[in-house]
Design a protein around this motif. Sequence first.
Motif, PDB file in Angstrom:
ATOM      1  N   ASN A   3       0.817  -1.207   0.000  1.00 23.24           N
ATOM      2  CA  ASN A   3       0.000   0.000   0.000  1.00 23.24           C
ATOM      3  C   ASN A   3       0.850   1.255   0.000  1.00 23.24           C
ATOM      4  OD1 ASN A   3      -2.419  -1.319  -0.103  1.00 23.24           O
ATOM      5  ND2 ASN A   3      -2.583  -1.493   2.114  1.00 23.24           N
ATOM      6  N   HIS A   6       1.635   1.902  -3.535  1.00 25.61           N
ATOM      7  CA  HIS A   6       0.505   2.447  -4.306  1.00 25.61           C
ATOM      8  C   HIS A   6       0.271   3.924  -3.977  1.00 25.61           C
ATOM      9  CE1 HIS A   6      -0.214  -1.451  -5.823  1.00 25.61           C
ATOM     10  NE2 HIS A   6      -0.704  -1.950  -4.707  1.00 25.61           N
ATOM     11  N   LYS A  13       2.589  10.885  -8.922  1.00 22.48           N
ATOM     12  CA  LYS A  13       1.959  11.142 -10.220  1.00 22.48           C
ATOM     13  C   LYS A  13       1.099  12.408 -10.156  1.00 22.48           C
ATOM     14  CE  LYS A  13      -0.509   8.611 -13.772  1.00 22.48           C
ATOM     15  NZ  LYS A  13      -1.361   7.460 -14.036  1.00 22.48           N
ATOM     16  N   VAL A  17       0.500  15.990 -12.652  1.00 17.72           N
ATOM     17  CA  VAL A  17      -0.679  16.302 -13.459  1.00 17.72           C
ATOM     18  C   VAL A  17      -1.169  17.720 -13.189  1.00 17.72           C
ATOM     19  CG1 VAL A  17      -1.478  13.938 -13.781  1.00 17.72           C
ATOM     20  CG2 VAL A  17      -2.297  15.242 -11.832  1.00 17.72           C
ATOM     21  N   ILE A  77     -11.026  18.986   0.704  1.00 16.55           N
ATOM     22  CA  ILE A  77     -12.059  18.505  -0.222  1.00 16.55           C
ATOM     23  C   ILE A  77     -12.801  17.285   0.323  1.00 16.55           C
ATOM     24  CG2 ILE A  77     -10.943  19.447  -2.293  1.00 16.55           C
ATOM     25  CD1 ILE A  77     -10.111  16.622  -3.015  1.00 16.55           C
ATOM     26  N   GLY A  78     -12.309  16.709   1.413  1.00 19.87           N
ATOM     27  CA  GLY A  78     -13.044  15.608   2.031  1.00 19.87           C
ATOM     28  C   GLY A  78     -12.568  14.237   1.608  1.00 19.87           C
ATOM     29  N   SER A  79     -11.596  14.173   0.704  1.00 21.38           N
ATOM     30  CA  SER A  79     -11.118  12.854   0.273  1.00 21.38           C
ATOM     31  C   SER A  79     -10.328  12.169   1.386  1.00 21.38           C
ATOM     32  CB  SER A  79     -10.253  12.966  -0.979  1.00 21.38           C
ATOM     33  OG  SER A  79      -9.161  13.811  -0.740  1.00 21.38           O
ATOM     34  N   ILE A  82     -12.228   9.286   2.446  1.00 24.84           N
ATOM     35  CA  ILE A  82     -12.058   8.143   1.542  1.00 24.84           C
ATOM     36  C   ILE A  82     -10.746   7.434   1.843  1.00 24.84           C
ATOM     37  CG2 ILE A  82     -11.601   7.518  -0.870  1.00 24.84           C
ATOM     38  CD1 ILE A  82     -14.129   8.564  -1.392  1.00 24.84           C
ATOM     39  N   MET A  86     -10.259   3.378   3.407  1.00 22.78           N
ATOM     40  CA  MET A  86      -9.726   2.300   2.592  1.00 22.78           C
ATOM     41  C   MET A  86      -8.843   1.425   3.484  1.00 22.78           C
ATOM     42  SD  MET A  86      -9.188   3.524  -1.266  1.00 22.78           S
ATOM     43  CE  MET A  86      -8.158   4.956  -1.196  1.00 22.78           C
ATOM     44  N   VAL A  88      -6.026   0.768   4.545  1.00 25.96           N
ATOM     45  CA  VAL A  88      -4.631   1.172   4.714  1.00 25.96           C
ATOM     46  C   VAL A  88      -4.443   1.654   6.151  1.00 25.96           C
ATOM     47  CG1 VAL A  88      -4.195   1.835   2.333  1.00 25.96           C
ATOM     48  CG2 VAL A  88      -5.162   3.514   3.886  1.00 25.96           C
TER      49      VAL A  88
ATOM     50  N   PRO B  84     -16.782  12.721  -1.896  1.00 26.08           N
ATOM     51  CA  PRO B  84     -15.646  13.599  -2.165  1.00 26.08           C
ATOM     52  C   PRO B  84     -14.464  12.794  -2.695  1.00 26.08           C
ATOM     53  CG  PRO B  84     -15.849  13.198   0.177  1.00 26.08           C
ATOM     54  CD  PRO B  84     -16.906  12.395  -0.480  1.00 26.08           C
ATOM     55  N   ILE B  85     -14.065  13.056  -3.912  1.00 30.62           N
ATOM     56  CA  ILE B  85     -12.934  12.318  -4.465  1.00 30.62           C
ATOM     57  C   ILE B  85     -11.929  13.253  -5.116  1.00 30.62           C
ATOM     58  CG2 ILE B  85     -13.428   9.877  -4.828  1.00 30.62           C
ATOM     59  CD1 ILE B  85     -15.297  10.553  -6.945  1.00 30.62           C
ATOM     60  N   TYR B  86     -10.747  12.685  -5.351  1.00 27.30           N
ATOM     61  CA  TYR B  86      -9.636  13.457  -5.888  1.00 27.30           C
ATOM     62  C   TYR B  86     -10.026  14.184  -7.164  1.00 27.30           C
ATOM     63  CZ  TYR B  86      -7.256  10.776  -2.436  1.00 27.30           C
ATOM     64  OH  TYR B  86      -6.891  10.229  -1.243  1.00 27.30           O
ATOM     65  N   GLN B  87      -9.892  15.496  -7.148  1.00 26.27           N
ATOM     66  CA  GLN B  87     -10.392  16.318  -8.233  1.00 26.27           C
ATOM     67  C   GLN B  87      -9.577  16.185  -9.512  1.00 26.27           C
ATOM     68  OE1 GLN B  87     -13.229  18.445  -7.807  1.00 26.27           O
ATOM     69  NE2 GLN B  87     -13.401  17.080  -6.047  1.00 26.27           N
ATOM     70  N   ASP B  88      -8.256  16.115  -9.361  1.00 28.16           N
ATOM     71  CA  ASP B  88      -7.434  16.228 -10.567  1.00 28.16           C
ATOM     72  C   ASP B  88      -7.020  14.879 -11.145  1.00 28.16           C
ATOM     73  OD1 ASP B  88      -5.831  15.625  -8.494  1.00 28.16           O
ATOM     74  OD2 ASP B  88      -4.574  17.406  -8.601  1.00 28.16           O
ATOM     75  N   MET B  89      -7.657  13.799 -10.675  1.00 27.16           N
ATOM     76  CA  MET B  89      -7.324  12.492 -11.238  1.00 27.16           C
ATOM     77  C   MET B  89      -8.309  12.108 -12.326  1.00 27.16           C
ATOM     78  SD  MET B  89      -6.341  10.070  -8.041  1.00 27.16           S
ATOM     79  CE  MET B  89      -5.293   8.769  -8.669  1.00 27.16           C
ATOM     80  N   ASP B  93      -7.700   6.407 -13.695  1.00 28.61           N
ATOM     81  CA  ASP B  93      -6.561   6.387 -12.764  1.00 28.61           C
ATOM     82  C   ASP B  93      -7.042   6.214 -11.328  1.00 28.61           C
ATOM     83  OD1 ASP B  93      -4.734   6.667 -14.723  1.00 28.61           O
ATOM     84  OD2 ASP B  93      -4.433   8.822 -14.457  1.00 28.61           O
ATOM     85  N   TYR B  94      -8.122   6.929 -11.009  1.00 26.81           N
ATOM     86  CA  TYR B  94      -8.649   6.854  -9.647  1.00 26.81           C
ATOM     87  C   TYR B  94      -9.120   5.438  -9.329  1.00 26.81           C
ATOM     88  CZ  TYR B  94     -11.695   7.437  -5.670  1.00 26.81           C
ATOM     89  OH  TYR B  94     -12.286   7.286  -4.452  1.00 26.81           O
ATOM     90  N   TYR B  97      -6.283   3.058  -8.984  1.00 22.83           N
ATOM     91  CA  TYR B  97      -5.617   3.256  -7.692  1.00 22.83           C
ATOM     92  C   TYR B  97      -6.393   2.559  -6.573  1.00 22.83           C
ATOM     93  CZ  TYR B  97      -4.688   6.055  -3.433  1.00 22.83           C
ATOM     94  OH  TYR B  97      -4.437   6.479  -2.152  1.00 22.83           O
ATOM     95  N   VAL B  98      -7.712   2.740  -6.575  1.00 27.08           N
ATOM     96  CA  VAL B  98      -8.542   2.102  -5.547  1.00 27.08           C
ATOM     97  C   VAL B  98      -8.434   0.579  -5.661  1.00 27.08           C
ATOM     98  CG1 VAL B  98     -10.874   1.853  -4.634  1.00 27.08           C
ATOM     99  CG2 VAL B  98     -10.121   4.063  -5.483  1.00 27.08           C
ATOM    100  N   ASP B 100      -5.878  -1.127  -6.721  1.00 31.60           N
ATOM    101  CA  ASP B 100      -4.577  -1.517  -6.152  1.00 31.60           C
ATOM    102  C   ASP B 100      -4.636  -1.561  -4.642  1.00 31.60           C
ATOM    103  OD1 ASP B 100      -3.306  -1.848  -8.530  1.00 31.60           O
ATOM    104  OD2 ASP B 100      -2.549   0.208  -8.636  1.00 31.60           O
ATOM    105  N   ILE B 101      -5.181  -0.493  -4.054  1.00 32.51           N
ATOM    106  CA  ILE B 101      -5.244  -0.413  -2.590  1.00 32.51           C
ATOM    107  C   ILE B 101      -6.112  -1.530  -2.011  1.00 32.51           C
ATOM    108  CG2 ILE B 101      -6.147   0.970  -0.675  1.00 32.51           C
ATOM    109  CD1 ILE B 101      -3.810   2.378  -1.474  1.00 32.51           C
ATOM    110  N   HIS B 145     -16.273   3.107  -6.680  1.00 23.99           N
ATOM    111  CA  HIS B 145     -15.250   3.053  -5.627  1.00 23.99           C
ATOM    112  C   HIS B 145     -15.693   2.103  -4.506  1.00 23.99           C
ATOM    113  CE1 HIS B 145     -12.908   4.662  -2.162  1.00 23.99           C
ATOM    114  NE2 HIS B 145     -14.059   4.517  -1.547  1.00 23.99           N
TER     115      HIS B 145
END
Lengths: 235, 240
Positions: A3, A6, A13, A17, A77-79, A82, A86, A88, B84-89, B93-94, B97-98, B100-101, B145
Amino acid sequence: MKNIKHIFKKELKSYFVSPIAYIVISVFLLIIGWLFYSTFFLDRQANLTRFFSILPVAFAFVVPAVTMRLFSEEINIGSYEILLTMPVTFRDIIVGKFLAAVGFIGIMLIPTLFYAVTTTFLGKLDWGPVIGGYLGAILLGATFSAIGLLASSVTRNQVVAFIIGMAVCLALTLLIDFMLFFLPNFLVGIFQYLSANYHFQNIAKGVIDLRDILYFVSVSFVVLYGTNLIMQGKK
Amino acid sequence: MIKIENLTKYYGDLKAVDSVSFEIQKGEILGLLGPNGAGKTTIYRILTGYLSPTSGSIKVKDFNIQNNLIEIKKLIGYLPEAAPIYQDMLVFDYLNYVADIRGVDKEKKLAHLRELADLCSLNEVMHFSINELSKGYRQRVGIAHALMGDPEILVLDEPTAGLDPNQIVETRDIIRRIGKEKTIVFSTHILSEAEATCDRVVIIDRGKKVADDTVENLRKSLKLESFEKIFLALTKGKGH
């Protein structure tokens, strides 16, 4: 362990971006290149001593800018929710993010190898201090990354995270060095030992002393452990 | 499957959840209902390991949240409120990633991603960055997700909130489709939706559990016809 890999990959990455990576790298190279070359030809010495002497201050500004988003953005942003739900552990998250920041700093340093290469055209370059300097730069970058990461974990505001991180990193480089002048003799040794700049300059001389390495490793570890406690406290 | 016992959570002095106990059986679709601020999200957050309880315990299968949090997280797929999830992915990809985790096998990963993209109708947006998506699509990414790695339990916090009527129907369809094999806990403010999808409802009001039964039984015991009136009777008139 998996993990960590990952999270590391994802974080590294995501630096590239968004435009932030390119801005930070350009600003860093511009400022450090200018400060380095502005006196390079006056000194008439084929070495990178000056580059490494300004590096800690440059890092004190740049590294917190690299790490400021690592937790603050997620909390904002609240992630963060998330991420934590998970499968981890806190350790996976912290180490993954920390290594991503260190990796980014490593990438940022690659173009500066150009200084070393061009210097060899002008005279005989002693590679010992150069190798020591880069090793020290990675250790210093790692320690500042840990500090920046901690600063990022206490606030949802990236600007606040940047300022806290910068203040602590600057204190470890400049402030302590200035303070030494005013301190009674018996305190000088202790405060000098706390200075990141002091240990970095030791390594950058090309003398790789275990005590200096231990300083960076232990400060990083303690600060990352502190980050863990802060995350624990948020629950 | 899930056993919640005397769960209590304080935020400072505020008691958000007040010794709530209930169980969820395997394969059941449970509706966790209640007015805003009743404590539903707090219960989800404790169940999914985001927060730790002040007191009380949660057991999922044989795992305890105090000692086996990672095992529990592996069993649960969670859709937080407003996803709420990663904005710039990129969406791909998102989700990658999930995957993989969540430890999805390398060989099966692509097939699994395809399957979820089909189920949640994400095929056209896989290569969009998440901040370009509409709310409906974002919610579907959140559901994908939650479903990643085929968890046995799904916790969905208001999966249909803020969606338009078409999207609500689509989302409800997805929940019903996946609900055949999984244990689901979800909340909603659309009571007809809860009535149509849930096997049983637990109603929470100001941190306390006020009902835990099938809608049919609640009707009988309260002698009220509409579920809306039942909900109001249970959660209103106590000094709101």
